[in-house]
Scaffold this active site. Structure first.
Site, mmCIF file in Angstrom:
data_model
loop_
_atom_site.group_PDB
_atom_site.id
_atom_site.type_symbol
_atom_site.label_atom_id
_atom_site.label_comp_id
_atom_site.label_asym_id
_atom_site.label_seq_id
_atom_site.Cartn_x
_atom_site.Cartn_y
_atom_site.Cartn_z
ATOM 1 N N GLY A 157 4.840 88.731 49.170
ATOM 2 C CA GLY A 157 5.030 88.997 50.593
ATOM 3 C C GLY A 157 6.437 88.794 51.123
ATOM 4 O O GLY A 157 6.623 88.562 52.322
ATOM 5 N N SER A 158 7.435 88.939 50.261
ATOM 6 C CA SER A 158 8.798 88.691 50.764
ATOM 7 C C SER A 158 9.273 89.818 51.690
ATOM 8 O O SER A 158 10.009 89.577 52.647
ATOM 9 C CB SER A 158 9.783 88.470 49.614
ATOM 10 O OG SER A 158 9.993 89.649 48.885
ATOM 11 N N ASP A 172 0.393 112.128 50.199
ATOM 12 C CA ASP A 172 -0.629 112.137 49.146
ATOM 13 C C ASP A 172 -0.108 111.861 47.734
ATOM 14 O O ASP A 172 -0.872 111.503 46.854
ATOM 15 C CB ASP A 172 -1.328 113.510 49.121
ATOM 16 C CG ASP A 172 -2.437 113.578 50.142
ATOM 17 O OD1 ASP A 172 -2.648 112.555 50.826
ATOM 18 O OD2 ASP A 172 -3.081 114.636 50.251
ATOM 19 N N GLU A 221 16.094 95.490 49.706
ATOM 20 C CA GLU A 221 14.799 95.835 50.327
ATOM 21 C C GLU A 221 14.623 95.069 51.630
ATOM 22 O O GLU A 221 14.169 95.616 52.633
ATOM 23 C CB GLU A 221 13.639 95.474 49.380
ATOM 24 C CG GLU A 221 13.564 96.311 48.128
ATOM 25 C CD GLU A 221 12.388 95.931 47.240
ATOM 26 O OE1 GLU A 221 11.310 95.580 47.745
ATOM 27 O OE2 GLU A 221 12.544 95.972 46.006
ATOM 28 N N HIS A 261 9.908 101.289 48.009
ATOM 29 C CA HIS A 261 9.858 101.479 46.559
ATOM 30 C C HIS A 261 11.175 100.998 45.948
ATOM 31 O O HIS A 261 12.251 101.336 46.452
ATOM 32 C CB HIS A 261 9.643 102.968 46.233
ATOM 33 C CG HIS A 261 9.546 103.216 44.771
ATOM 34 N ND1 HIS A 261 8.436 102.863 44.028
ATOM 35 C CD2 HIS A 261 10.445 103.715 43.886
ATOM 36 C CE1 HIS A 261 8.658 103.160 42.763
ATOM 37 N NE2 HIS A 261 9.861 103.683 42.646
ATOM 38 N N ARG A 310 -13.198 104.096 46.564
ATOM 39 C CA ARG A 310 -11.882 103.804 47.135
ATOM 40 C C ARG A 310 -11.896 104.028 48.649
ATOM 41 O O ARG A 310 -11.386 103.227 49.412
ATOM 42 C CB ARG A 310 -10.835 104.715 46.470
ATOM 43 C CG ARG A 310 -9.407 104.400 46.840
ATOM 44 C CD ARG A 310 -8.443 105.210 46.021
ATOM 45 N NE ARG A 310 -8.540 104.943 44.597
ATOM 46 C CZ ARG A 310 -8.097 103.842 44.000
ATOM 47 N NH1 ARG A 310 -7.530 102.898 44.703
ATOM 48 N NH2 ARG A 310 -8.225 103.669 42.700
ATOM 49 N N ASP A 362 4.796 108.007 45.668
ATOM 50 C CA ASP A 362 6.169 107.741 46.126
ATOM 51 C C ASP A 362 6.936 109.030 46.449
ATOM 52 O O ASP A 362 8.132 109.152 46.153
ATOM 53 C CB ASP A 362 6.940 106.916 45.063
ATOM 54 C CG ASP A 362 6.241 105.606 44.746
ATOM 55 O OD1 ASP A 362 5.746 104.964 45.682
ATOM 56 O OD2 ASP A 362 6.189 105.228 43.558
HETATM 57 C C1 GRF Z 1 8.793 94.987 45.969
HETATM 58 O O1 GRF Z 1 9.674 95.090 44.886
HETATM 59 C C2 GRF Z 1 8.504 96.357 46.518
HETATM 60 O O2 GRF Z 1 9.581 97.242 46.396
HETATM 61 C C3 GRF Z 1 7.367 96.818 45.668
HETATM 62 O O3 GRF Z 1 6.599 95.663 45.430
HETATM 63 C C4 GRF Z 1 7.414 94.508 45.547
HETATM 64 C C5 GRF Z 1 6.771 93.627 46.575
HETATM 65 O O4 GRF Z 1 7.410 92.380 46.706
HETATM 66 N N1 GRF Z 1 6.640 97.872 46.317
HETATM 67 P P1 GRF Z 1 7.052 91.427 47.910
HETATM 68 O O5 GRF Z 1 5.554 91.133 47.819
HETATM 69 O O6 GRF Z 1 7.400 92.113 49.183
HETATM 70 O O7 GRF Z 1 7.861 90.183 47.687
#
Ligand code: GRF
Length: 209
Positions: free
Chosen positions: A12-13, A147, A179, A114, A66, A150
């Protein structure tokens, strides 16, 4: 005001960086709920500490399709005011494939991050893919969810250099730092109504001139 739902599965960072930015930069969006499919996700505790409501919808052993599972998520999102009219859904390390029905319902209202410069290295282990391929640069991408895997319209990207001695771990760390910058920026742009989508392209108001 818009309402935000963040879907996580683990650390969850990215969620944390978004929640912090909402407070600090006064982004006009209400952080309504964090939902995890994994009861042990560390991110749940972080969200709670930050005063954000959390919900667990366990996916392991879920009886149903799903779409049945996604319907539960939609119910919880809606209950917290994250609707197809007034909501934004951020996928932040949510380790599940989302059903086309869910994507359609939140069309142009669902974002993902991503850890590569899309369209390079989509799918799992993007950082490892970049190292193994011998890319000299990689990075991260915030995009709308469609859909495909990525493939949705790109909102923001950030680049990092891949050094000769980089490993999957060291590259992941460098990319993660980026990110944490661009995901909150994209949420801010969305909340301020500054993202225009045209086909598979996005245009950011007052930029690119
Ligand atoms: C990140 O590298 C994000 O790009 C990918 O999953 C990871 C999640 O990390 N989709 P976090 O849980 O947000 O720390």
């Amino acid at each position: 005001m818009l309402s935000l739902g963040i879907l996580i599965s683990g650390r969850g960072s990215n969620m944390e960086s978004i929640l912090k930015a909402i407070k600090k930069q006064k982004i006009p969006i209400n952080p309504a709920v964090v939902i995890s499919n994994n009861p042990d996700a560390v991110g749940l505790k972080i969200a709670q500490k930050m005063g954000v409501k959390t919900e667990i919808i366990e996916s392991k052993g879920f009886p149903g399709s799903r779409w049945d599972y996604d319907k539960k998520i939609i119910q919880v999102l809606s209950r917290h005011g994250v609707t197809e009219k007034n909501g934004l859904v951020c996928l932040a390390g949510f380790m599940r494939i989302i059903s086309p029905e869910f994507i359609r319902k939140y069309k142009n209202r669902m974002l993902n991050i991503h850890p590569a410069m899309l369209p390079s290295f989509p799918g799992l282990h993007a950082q490892r893919q970049a190292v193994e391929y011998g890319a000299k640069y990689s990075g991260c991408t915030v995009h709308f969810v469609d859909d495909g895997v990525d493939t949705g319209p790109i909102i923001l990207q950030a680049v990092v250099k891949v050094k000769d001695d980089d490993t999957e771990e060291t590259l992941s760390k460098k990319i993660l730092a980026k990110e944490h910058k661009i995901y909150p920026q994209a949420v801010k742009l969305f909340a301020e109504g500054k993202i225009k989508i045209s086909g598979r392209k996005t245009f950011i108001k007052n930029q690119g001139r």
